[in-house]
Design a protein around this motif. Sequence first.
Motif, mmCIF file in Angstrom:
data_model
loop_
_atom_site.group_PDB
_atom_site.id
_atom_site.type_symbol
_atom_site.label_atom_id
_atom_site.label_comp_id
_atom_site.label_asym_id
_atom_site.label_seq_id
_atom_site.Cartn_x
_atom_site.Cartn_y
_atom_site.Cartn_z
ATOM 1 N N THR A 65 36.330 29.317 -4.590
ATOM 2 C CA THR A 65 37.685 28.765 -4.660
ATOM 3 C C THR A 65 38.689 29.629 -5.404
ATOM 4 O O THR A 65 39.891 29.424 -5.253
ATOM 5 C CB THR A 65 37.678 27.383 -5.341
ATOM 6 O OG1 THR A 65 37.386 27.548 -6.737
ATOM 7 C CG2 THR A 65 36.678 26.436 -4.679
ATOM 8 N N PHE A 77 38.975 29.325 -8.592
ATOM 9 C CA PHE A 77 39.308 28.514 -9.762
ATOM 10 C C PHE A 77 38.278 28.718 -10.866
ATOM 11 O O PHE A 77 37.097 28.977 -10.593
ATOM 12 C CB PHE A 77 39.372 27.024 -9.389
ATOM 13 C CG PHE A 77 40.676 26.638 -8.730
ATOM 14 C CD1 PHE A 77 41.653 25.978 -9.453
ATOM 15 C CD2 PHE A 77 40.914 26.952 -7.403
ATOM 16 C CE1 PHE A 77 42.861 25.631 -8.852
ATOM 17 C CE2 PHE A 77 42.107 26.613 -6.799
ATOM 18 C CZ PHE A 77 43.086 25.953 -7.520
ATOM 19 N N GLU A 85 43.666 28.143 -11.079
ATOM 20 C CA GLU A 85 43.407 29.295 -10.219
ATOM 21 C C GLU A 85 43.470 30.549 -11.077
ATOM 22 O O GLU A 85 44.486 30.822 -11.719
ATOM 23 C CB GLU A 85 44.437 29.351 -9.092
ATOM 24 C CG GLU A 85 44.041 30.296 -7.995
ATOM 25 C CD GLU A 85 44.909 30.159 -6.759
ATOM 26 O OE1 GLU A 85 44.633 30.888 -5.794
ATOM 27 O OE2 GLU A 85 45.840 29.329 -6.747
#
Length: 185
Positions: free
Chosen positions: A103, A105, A137
């Motif tokens: 992701t 993140f 993020e």
Amino acid sequence: MQLPDDPGTWEVLESTYLYREPWLTMRRDAVRLPNGRTIPDFFIWEYPAWVNVVALTGNGEMVLIRQYRHGAAKVSYELPAGVHDNPTETLLDAARRELLEETGFGGGEWRELMRLSANPALQTNITHTFLAEGVEEVGSQHLDSTEEISVHLLRPDKVKTIIDEGEMLQALHAAPILKYLMENL
């Protein structure tokens, strides 16, 4: 937790590996039950531990992914997740790595949320789900060459609807989300 009237464990009389590959190891056990009966052919699948992450951003959005799963021949919502197959890596480190790779993140406050088994009758592994709150993020995805994953930030009420409408097929992902929602909504 052992209860006084719990059934006894089975005695393994013989164990033979039938298939050994990194993603699938199968063995056949001959076992004796506490009542003396035997099962000559009980098949067990061995897998390493799995890790999942229920990740929430600072503004309370849940980080979910969507990817194609060939067994179901369908794209659906999932948690960021993966295999703990590096003995030098802790389960928590594996979960952090998977979240970042899938992701982009990271960060936040982390704790283990729950442990589950996909099928304790036939599989040896446990899935460890971590809760990561306040993630942000911090980079881009670093996907394997065989992965195509889209990232979605969703409010918890929308995630509840996704599960209710059957858009999350993976039970080991739905259960920890539902636990989180029961504790926090």
